[in-house]
Every structure is written in structure tokens, then in C-alpha cells.
Design a protein around this motif. Structure first.
Motif, mmCIF file in Angstrom:
data_model
loop_
_atom_site.group_PDB
_atom_site.id
_atom_site.type_symbol
_atom_site.label_atom_id
_atom_site.label_comp_id
_atom_site.label_asym_id
_atom_site.label_seq_id
_atom_site.Cartn_x
_atom_site.Cartn_y
_atom_site.Cartn_z
ATOM 1 N N PRO A 72 0.626 -0.947 0.010
ATOM 2 C CA PRO A 72 -0.193 0.070 -0.106
ATOM 3 C C PRO A 72 0.812 1.364 0.049
ATOM 4 O O PRO A 72 1.936 1.291 0.353
ATOM 5 C CB PRO A 72 -0.424 -0.190 1.041
ATOM 6 N N VAL A 73 0.642 1.962 -0.435
ATOM 7 C CA VAL A 73 0.843 3.319 -0.423
ATOM 8 C C VAL A 73 0.355 4.520 0.718
ATOM 9 O O VAL A 73 -0.507 4.526 0.517
ATOM 10 C CB VAL A 73 1.386 4.212 -2.254
ATOM 11 N N TYR A 74 0.413 5.411 1.152
ATOM 12 C CA TYR A 74 -0.062 6.716 1.272
ATOM 13 C C TYR A 74 0.654 7.953 1.321
ATOM 14 O O TYR A 74 2.029 7.974 0.980
ATOM 15 C CB TYR A 74 0.350 6.384 3.048
ATOM 16 N N VAL A 75 -0.603 8.438 1.433
ATOM 17 C CA VAL A 75 0.057 10.313 1.706
ATOM 18 C C VAL A 75 1.035 10.711 2.394
ATOM 19 O O VAL A 75 0.710 10.334 4.179
ATOM 20 C CB VAL A 75 -0.738 11.349 1.298
ATOM 21 N N ASP A 76 1.624 11.717 2.796
ATOM 22 C CA ASP A 76 2.651 11.802 3.958
ATOM 23 C C ASP A 76 2.056 12.367 5.303
ATOM 24 O O ASP A 76 2.522 11.673 6.103
ATOM 25 C CB ASP A 76 3.844 12.752 3.437
ATOM 26 N N SER A 77 1.291 12.826 5.330
ATOM 27 C CA SER A 77 0.684 13.122 5.892
ATOM 28 C C SER A 77 -0.142 12.468 7.004
ATOM 29 O O SER A 77 -0.950 12.334 8.420
ATOM 30 C CB SER A 77 -0.681 13.938 5.618
ATOM 31 N N VAL A 78 -0.610 11.273 6.170
ATOM 32 C CA VAL A 78 -1.458 9.828 7.083
ATOM 33 C C VAL A 78 -0.646 8.919 7.464
ATOM 34 O O VAL A 78 -0.594 7.681 8.029
ATOM 35 C CB VAL A 78 -2.795 9.589 6.713
ATOM 36 N N LYS A 79 0.990 8.924 6.730
ATOM 37 C CA LYS A 79 1.697 8.032 7.246
ATOM 38 C C LYS A 79 1.630 6.967 8.651
ATOM 39 O O LYS A 79 1.869 8.002 9.752
ATOM 40 C CB LYS A 79 2.914 7.783 6.811
ATOM 41 N N GLY A 80 1.621 6.603 8.849
ATOM 42 C CA GLY A 80 1.691 5.835 10.532
ATOM 43 C C GLY A 80 0.786 5.998 11.451
ATOM 44 O O GLY A 80 0.822 5.701 12.455
ATOM 45 N N ARG A 81 -0.527 6.259 11.098
ATOM 46 C CA ARG A 81 -1.241 6.249 11.563
ATOM 47 C C ARG A 81 -2.421 5.934 10.909
ATOM 48 O O ARG A 81 -3.817 5.547 11.824
ATOM 49 C CB ARG A 81 -2.068 8.336 11.528
ATOM 50 N N PHE A 82 -3.105 5.909 9.761
ATOM 51 C CA PHE A 82 -3.359 5.248 8.651
ATOM 52 C C PHE A 82 -2.993 3.729 8.245
ATOM 53 O O PHE A 82 -1.730 3.604 7.767
ATOM 54 C CB PHE A 82 -4.562 5.942 7.737
ATOM 55 N N THR A 83 -3.947 3.086 7.870
ATOM 56 C CA THR A 83 -3.455 1.915 7.409
ATOM 57 C C THR A 83 -4.637 1.625 6.431
ATOM 58 O O THR A 83 -5.861 1.288 6.687
ATOM 59 C CB THR A 83 -3.835 0.978 8.528
ATOM 60 N N ILE A 84 -3.877 1.187 5.291
ATOM 61 C CA ILE A 84 -5.444 0.587 4.723
ATOM 62 C C ILE A 84 -4.800 -0.486 4.840
ATOM 63 O O ILE A 84 -4.299 -1.476 4.224
ATOM 64 C CB ILE A 84 -5.365 1.154 2.865
ATOM 65 N N SER A 85 -6.589 -1.705 4.445
ATOM 66 C CA SER A 85 -6.289 -3.086 4.259
ATOM 67 C C SER A 85 -7.648 -3.567 3.164
ATOM 68 O O SER A 85 -9.186 -2.619 3.099
ATOM 69 C CB SER A 85 -6.684 -3.626 5.425
ATOM 70 N N ARG A 86 -7.844 -5.020 2.923
ATOM 71 C CA ARG A 86 -8.604 -5.232 1.844
ATOM 72 C C ARG A 86 -9.143 -7.358 2.455
ATOM 73 O O ARG A 86 -8.222 -7.050 2.586
ATOM 74 C CB ARG A 86 -8.650 -5.316 0.360
ATOM 75 N N ASP A 87 -10.222 -6.804 2.293
ATOM 76 C CA ASP A 87 -10.403 -8.473 2.920
ATOM 77 C C ASP A 87 -11.397 -8.868 1.140
ATOM 78 O O ASP A 87 -12.670 -8.574 1.376
ATOM 79 C CB ASP A 87 -11.871 -8.795 3.770
ATOM 80 N N ILE A 88 -10.424 -9.849 0.879
ATOM 81 C CA ILE A 88 -11.359 -9.881 -0.885
ATOM 82 C C ILE A 88 -12.269 -11.280 -0.957
ATOM 83 O O ILE A 88 -13.434 -10.845 -1.763
ATOM 84 C CB ILE A 88 -10.623 -10.292 -1.593
ATOM 85 N N ALA A 89 -12.833 -11.569 0.410
ATOM 86 C CA ALA A 89 -13.835 -12.454 0.790
ATOM 87 C C ALA A 89 -15.036 -11.928 0.839
ATOM 88 O O ALA A 89 -16.375 -12.041 0.819
ATOM 89 C CB ALA A 89 -13.460 -13.754 1.665
ATOM 90 N N LYS A 90 -14.669 -10.339 1.102
ATOM 91 C CA LYS A 90 -15.548 -9.986 2.072
ATOM 92 C C LYS A 90 -15.837 -8.970 0.961
ATOM 93 O O LYS A 90 -17.207 -8.142 0.919
ATOM 94 C CB LYS A 90 -15.801 -9.289 3.604
ATOM 95 N N SER A 91 -15.277 -8.389 -0.314
ATOM 96 C CA SER A 91 -15.562 -8.052 -1.154
ATOM 97 C C SER A 91 -15.173 -6.193 -0.707
ATOM 98 O O SER A 91 -16.503 -4.934 -0.681
ATOM 99 C CB SER A 91 -16.210 -7.742 -2.121
ATOM 100 N N THR A 92 -13.963 -6.208 0.191
ATOM 101 C CA THR A 92 -14.303 -4.547 1.512
ATOM 102 C C THR A 92 -12.511 -4.388 1.371
ATOM 103 O O THR A 92 -12.395 -5.023 1.783
ATOM 104 C CB THR A 92 -14.947 -4.855 2.460
ATOM 105 N N VAL A 93 -12.963 -2.869 1.913
ATOM 106 C CA VAL A 93 -11.578 -1.872 1.531
ATOM 107 C C VAL A 93 -11.667 -1.326 3.007
ATOM 108 O O VAL A 93 -12.541 -1.222 3.230
ATOM 109 C CB VAL A 93 -11.974 -1.813 0.209
ATOM 110 N N TYR A 94 -10.776 -1.272 3.469
ATOM 111 C CA TYR A 94 -10.802 -0.976 5.025
ATOM 112 C C TYR A 94 -10.358 0.628 4.803
ATOM 113 O O TYR A 94 -9.172 0.362 4.772
ATOM 114 C CB TYR A 94 -10.972 -1.265 5.694
#
Length: 119
Positions: free
Chosen positions: A57-79
Motif C-alpha cells: 500500500p501507499v499513503y500520503v505523507d500526512s497520514v503515514k504511521g496513522r492510517f492503514t489500508i487493507s482489503r478483505d477479498i472474501a468480503k469484497s471490502t476495503v478498510y
């Protein structure tokens, strides 16, 4: 074509956490790029985080270390897990799915979810 529905926004105090969810109408396993964007009043929409198929994953500098993106393919959901929130994180957050071709791309967007961080 894919439909995206965001949820999880709300009002939180500075330092708090929220988790945004983006439910897709179909399988997200075949979508090359999925991401979260945000748009604050009077500002342009900006990329917050994206996750590329089979890549980091890639992040804008202002959120690095605070935000985390992830995805659950089985649930077809991105968090988007958002920790240590700041007032400047206040914005409407949009989920994005991007399909790529050899010379262009096609974007799909959700309607957005409001995140408000109070000081």
C-alpha cells in the motif's frame, strides 16, 4: 462496473480512531487498484491511501504511521483504519476502484462518508 458503498464515518475527538469500510458490489480481487480519497471544504480531492493488487500500500505523507489500508477479498471490502486523528483529517472520504488499460484507466467512486475530528 462496480458499485462502492462507504460507511464508518462520524464525529470523533482529536486523538481518536475510526475505521472506514468500503463494500463493493462484486469481487475486489480482480480490481487492480483500490484506494481512499478525501476532500475537505474548499480543497481538491486528494489521495489518502491506495492498495495495488499484489503490491504494498501507499499513503500520503500526512497520514503515514496513522492510517492503514487493507482489503478483505472474501468480503469484497476495503478498510481504512484511522488512528491518532487530527482536526485536519476532517473531510468527506471516498472509496475508489480503478481499472487499468494499456493507455487509460476507469475510475468508480462511492458517495463518500463524512469524517469530522474535533479539537
Amino acid at each position: 462496473q462496480v458499485q462502492l458503498v462507504e460507511s464508518g464515518g462520524g464525529l470523533v475527538q482529536a486523538g481518536g480512531s475510526l475505521r472506514l469500510s468500503c463494500a463493493a458490489s462484486g469481487s475486489i480481487g480482480s480490481i487492480p487498484v483500490m484506494g481512499w480519497y478525501r476532500q475537505a471544504p474548499g480543497k481538491q480531492r486528494e489521495l489518502v491511501a491506495s492498495i495495488i493488487k499484489d503490491d504494498s500500500p501507499v499513503y500520503v505523507d500526512s497520514v503515514k504511521g496513522r492510517f492503514t489500508i487493507s482489503r478483505d477479498i472474501a468480503k469484497s471490502t476495503v478498510y481504512l483504519q484511522m488512528n491518532s486523528l487530527k482536526p485536519e483529517d476532517t473531510a468527506v472520504y471516498y472509496c475508489n476502484a480503478r481499472y487499468l488499460s494499456s493507455s487509460s484507466y476507469q475510475d468508480y467512486w462511492g458517495r463518500g462518508t463524512q469524517v469530522t475530528v474535533s479539537s
